[in-house]
Write a protein that holds these residues in place. Structure first.
Motif, PDB file in Angstrom:
ATOM      1  N   UNK A  87       0.825  -1.210   0.000  1.00 43.82           N
ATOM      2  CA  UNK A  87       0.000   0.000   0.000  1.00 43.82           C
ATOM      3  C   UNK A  87       0.859   1.260   0.000  1.00 43.82           C
ATOM      4  N   UNK A  88       0.340   2.303  -0.623  1.00 44.21           N
ATOM      5  CA  UNK A  88       1.094   3.552  -0.777  1.00 44.21           C
ATOM      6  C   UNK A  88       0.863   4.468   0.432  1.00 44.21           C
ATOM      7  N   UNK A  89       1.362   4.035   1.577  1.00 45.08           N
ATOM      8  CA  UNK A  89       1.169   4.806   2.813  1.00 45.08           C
ATOM      9  C   UNK A  89       1.771   6.203   2.716  1.00 45.08           C
ATOM     10  N   UNK A  90       2.868   6.309   1.942  1.00 47.72           N
ATOM     11  CA  UNK A  90       3.548   7.595   1.826  1.00 47.72           C
ATOM     12  C   UNK A  90       2.699   8.641   1.110  1.00 47.72           C
ATOM     13  N   UNK A  91       1.614   8.207   0.448  1.00 43.46           N
ATOM     14  CA  UNK A  91       0.711   9.164  -0.181  1.00 43.46           C
ATOM     15  C   UNK A  91      -0.318   9.727   0.810  1.00 43.46           C
ATOM     16  N   UNK A  92      -0.431   9.066   1.972  1.00 41.54           N
ATOM     17  CA  UNK A  92      -1.427   9.483   2.961  1.00 41.54           C
ATOM     18  C   UNK A  92      -0.835  10.309   4.097  1.00 41.54           C
ATOM     19  N   UNK A  93       0.370   9.914   4.558  1.00 42.25           N
ATOM     20  CA  UNK A  93       0.976  10.669   5.663  1.00 42.25           C
ATOM     21  C   UNK A  93       2.492  10.618   5.563  1.00 42.25           C
ATOM     22  N   UNK A  94       3.137  11.507   6.284  1.00 38.07           N
ATOM     23  CA  UNK A  94       4.585  11.666   6.213  1.00 38.07           C
ATOM     24  C   UNK A  94       5.309  10.723   7.172  1.00 38.07           C
TER      25      UNK A  94
END
Length: 404
Positions: A87-94
């Motif tokens: 999952x692209x967690x880096x697109x949701x939070x830093x």
């Protein structure tokens, strides 16, 4: 075309239908929010990202708003790790945001939920290491981001929490009594009881005033989330201007000319606490509060209305009780007197008592017209409804006592 997201809104067990009804009302403010199926403990829905914001702002019954990130079947913990890692967690939070992972399961074959939780955390952390070269820190007490996993027998679902602190934390409560009723449960009970602004409401054992404050905010039209912040405000791509437009779109209702919400309690400290909480909740009209024992109360208006209360337990009942009596004896004596008060003084009223004691109707010597099961946390409770029919107590007393 706007992107559609899937949400799950958990709520206290027993309030799923009430939450669905509330979400349908919130959906009328936008164009995309769709309400899907209810399951034990919550409601599935979908809509734009801003619909998730609206639910957080306006829902009085939901405990959280969870944004679904992914769902897939699984056989073991490695399958769960792989799904989370992808999952692209880096697109949701830093990466500098702290995280916490929670996991619940129903009929999962996996042996250790703690180990599975660790694998979820590893998946998020390793994704950031791969993409950013650094990892977020863990904070179990006050995390910036909460990640929730749910397992059933076959499928694993991973959610990102949009709310942050649970939604029952409205941001106004300054003080609480012993075992306070959570705000979202109080709001749900008001809805299930059929109370609406304009109907007379009386809580004769109001404690710190949770039921009164929730009802008073409904009368004023104040959104429950207006005084607090949310986790989604820290999401990457969050639009503060659009959020301020949504927050500013509500219009408060006119202040009522006459009081319709009333409370009382045996404890003067509780009355003061309730008064302070009502003030902090932004209530601008008078909510009359009286220090009096519940078995001594009288109707606050000539117009019959709704009594809704969460009776206290043991010690609180016996604040002025006979110290030579046990808690059980104090409770039986109290409820016997309170039942008589309801029969004699409240004809035409609908009475709703929320309690864990299933023997409550017997102690009151009243027959409930309905009992609805709920859970207050892990405690199984009932909302008992009693319809006070005018005159029935006088008919009982008219029967000669020497008639067999």
């Amino acid at each position: 075309m706007a992107k559609t997201y899937s949400y799950f809104c958990p709520c206290p067990r027993g309030l799923e239908e009430a939450l669905s009804e509330e979400l349908r009302e919130i959906a009328q403010q936008g164009t995309m929010l769709q309400i899907h199926n209810s399951v034990p403990g919550g409601v599935h829905c979908s809509g734009e990202l801003t619909d998730g914001w609206r639910i957080n702002l306006h829902s009085r019954i939901a405990s959280r708003v969870l944004l679904r990130i992914a769902q897939a079947g699984y056989r073991n913990e490695n399958d769960i790790y792989d799904l989370v890692l992808a999952q692209q967690w880096e697109q949701w939070f830093n990466v500098d945001h702290t995280i916490r992972v929670d996991l619940t399961a129903i009929k999962s074959p996996l042996r250790s939920l703690d180990f599975t939780t660790l694998k979820i955390k590893d998946g998020v952390v390793d994704r950031f290491r791969e993409q950013i070269g650094n990892r977020p820190s863990i904070d179990t007490r006050t995390p910036d981001m909460r990640i929730f996993g749910f397992l059933d027998a076959r499928n694993f679902t991973i959610y990102l929490d949009m709310s942050g602190e649970a939604l029952f934390k409205r941001g106004w409560r300054m003080e609480t009594g012993d075992a306070p009723l959570r705000e979202n449960l109080a709001a749900g009970l008001l809805r299930v009881a059929g109370w609406k602004p304009g109907t007379v409401l009386f809580d004769p054992m109001c404690g710190s005033g949770t039921i009164l404050a929730e009802a008073a905010q409904m009368v004023m039209g104040i959104p429950p989330g207006i005084r607090r912040s949310f986790a989604f405000e820290k999401f990457i791509g969050f639009e503060p201007k659009k959020w301020l437009e949504i927050k500013g779109s509500y219009r408060p209702n006119p202040i009522p000319a006459e009081p319709t919400i009333f409370g009382s309690d045996i404890s003067g400290d509780m009355i003061e606490m309730a008064r302070n909480n009502l003030h902090e909740a932004g209530i601008l009209f008078d909510v009359p509060l009286k220090q009096i024992e519940a078995q001594e109360v009288r109707p606050p208006t000539d117009t019959p209305g709704i009594i809704l209360t969460n009776p206290p337990y043991g010690e609180r009942i016996g604040v002025r009780g006979d110290r030579s009596m046990s808690d059980d004896e104090v409770a039986e004596s109290f409820y016997d007197s309170f039942g008589t008060t309801l029969k004699q003084r409240f004809p035409g009223w609908k009475v709703f008592l929320f309690a864990a004691d299933l023997g409550l109707p017997k102690m009151l010597r009243l027959k409930e017209s309905r009992k609805t099961p709920f859970y207050n946390g892990a405690i199984e409770c009932r909302l008992f409804r009693f319809d006070m029919v005018a005159g029935f107590n006088r008919r009982e007393e008219a029967i000669p006592k020497n008639v067999a």
